[in-house]
Design an enzyme around this catalytic site. Structure first.
Site, PDB file in Angstrom:
ATOM      1  N   LYS A  55      -5.935   4.333  13.302  1.00 18.13           N
ATOM      2  CA  LYS A  55      -7.497   4.321  13.008  1.00 18.13           C
ATOM      3  C   LYS A  55      -7.959   5.241  14.238  1.00 18.13           C
ATOM      4  O   LYS A  55      -7.756   4.920  15.361  1.00 18.13           O
ATOM      5  CB  LYS A  55      -7.902   2.721  13.468  1.00 18.13           C
ATOM      6  CG  LYS A  55      -9.614   3.023  13.498  1.00 18.13           C
ATOM      7  CD  LYS A  55      -9.987   1.415  13.711  1.00 18.13           C
ATOM      8  CE  LYS A  55     -11.442   1.165  14.160  1.00 18.13           C
ATOM      9  NZ  LYS A  55     -12.512   1.408  13.165  1.00 18.13           N
TER      10      LYS A  55
ATOM     11  N   THR B 178     -14.387   5.590  14.720  1.00 15.86           N
ATOM     12  CA  THR B 178     -15.090   4.409  14.649  1.00 15.86           C
ATOM     13  C   THR B 178     -16.446   4.838  14.241  1.00 15.86           C
ATOM     14  O   THR B 178     -17.045   5.804  14.768  1.00 15.86           O
ATOM     15  CB  THR B 178     -15.191   3.493  15.936  1.00 15.86           C
ATOM     16  OG1 THR B 178     -15.955   2.396  15.791  1.00 15.86           O
ATOM     17  CG2 THR B 178     -15.626   4.383  17.208  1.00 15.86           C
TER      18      THR B 178
ATOM     19  N   GLU C 138      -9.982   5.576   9.054  1.00 17.35           N
ATOM     20  CA  GLU C 138     -10.096   4.256   9.501  1.00 17.35           C
ATOM     21  C   GLU C 138      -9.136   3.148   9.063  1.00 17.35           C
ATOM     22  O   GLU C 138      -9.179   2.087   9.219  1.00 17.35           O
ATOM     23  CB  GLU C 138     -11.615   3.618   9.056  1.00 17.35           C
ATOM     24  CG  GLU C 138     -12.833   4.083   9.570  1.00 17.35           C
ATOM     25  CD  GLU C 138     -13.194   3.225  10.571  1.00 17.35           C
ATOM     26  OE1 GLU C 138     -12.712   2.389  11.151  1.00 17.35           O
ATOM     27  OE2 GLU C 138     -14.499   3.481  11.047  1.00 17.35           O
TER      28      GLU C 138
HETATM   29  C1  LIG Z   1     -17.374  -4.579  18.097  1.00 15.94           C
HETATM   30  C2  LIG Z   1     -17.689  -3.535  16.855  1.00 15.94           C
HETATM   31  O1  LIG Z   1     -18.971  -3.383  16.568  1.00 15.94           O
HETATM   32  N1  LIG Z   1     -16.764  -3.006  16.512  1.00 15.94           N
HETATM   33  C3  LIG Z   1     -16.715  -2.020  15.449  1.00 15.94           C
HETATM   34  C4  LIG Z   1     -17.872  -1.370  14.931  1.00 15.94           C
HETATM   35  C5  LIG Z   1     -17.704  -0.652  13.826  1.00 15.94           C
HETATM   36  N2  LIG Z   1     -16.605   0.105  13.779  1.00 15.94           N
HETATM   37  C6  LIG Z   1     -15.500  -0.467  14.375  1.00 15.94           C
HETATM   38  O2  LIG Z   1     -14.236   0.331  14.225  1.00 15.94           O
HETATM   39  N3  LIG Z   1     -15.652  -1.475  15.152  1.00 15.94           N
END
Ligand SMILES: CC(=O)Nc1cc[nH]c(=O)n1
Length: 106
Positions: free
Chosen positions: A21, A24, A74
């Site tokens: 990954k 984000t 991802e």
């Molecule tokens: C905690 C949180 O919001 N985590 C996220 C949100 C979107 N993508 C991701 O990889 N992690």
């Protein structure tokens, strides 16, 4: 105001540490990081630190423009990525792609 830390759900920890990954997708409030910044990463659930990441790039991306390339970064299928993002940010179109690499881990 630049973010000084970032959190991820525990279920993403293994993929982050294994390097599968590498992006984000966040909403505007969580997009305030810049290329070159190093950030500590903790779990969202318990605020447990598990690595530091180096920010490579931050670019706006629309939910409707998400592609197989984003899904691959991802470590998900595109349908899974769309479902996950819609669960975290229901109905949100404007996202920000933060590309990163792990520079220190637990
Ligand atoms: C905690 C949180 O919001 N985590 C996220 C949100 C979107 N993508 C991701 O990889 N992690």
């Amino acid at each position: 105001m630049l973010l000084t830390k970032i959190t991820f759900f525990e279920r993403f920890e293994h993929d982050i540490l294994s390097g599968t990954k590498t992006i984000t997708l966040r909403d505007e409030t969580e997009s305030h990081v810049i290329a070159g910044q190093t950030l500590p990463v903790s779990t969202f659930e318990t605020d447990r630190w598990f690595c530091d990441i180096h920010i490579i790039d931050v670019v706006p991306i629309l939910f409707s423009d998400l592609s197989d390339q984003h899904a691959k970064q991802e470590n998900m299928s595109l349908s899974e990525l769309r479902r996950v993002i819609n669960e975290i940010y229901p109905g949100l179109e404007q996202l920000f792609q933060i590309q990163f690499c792990v520079v220190r881990e637990k």
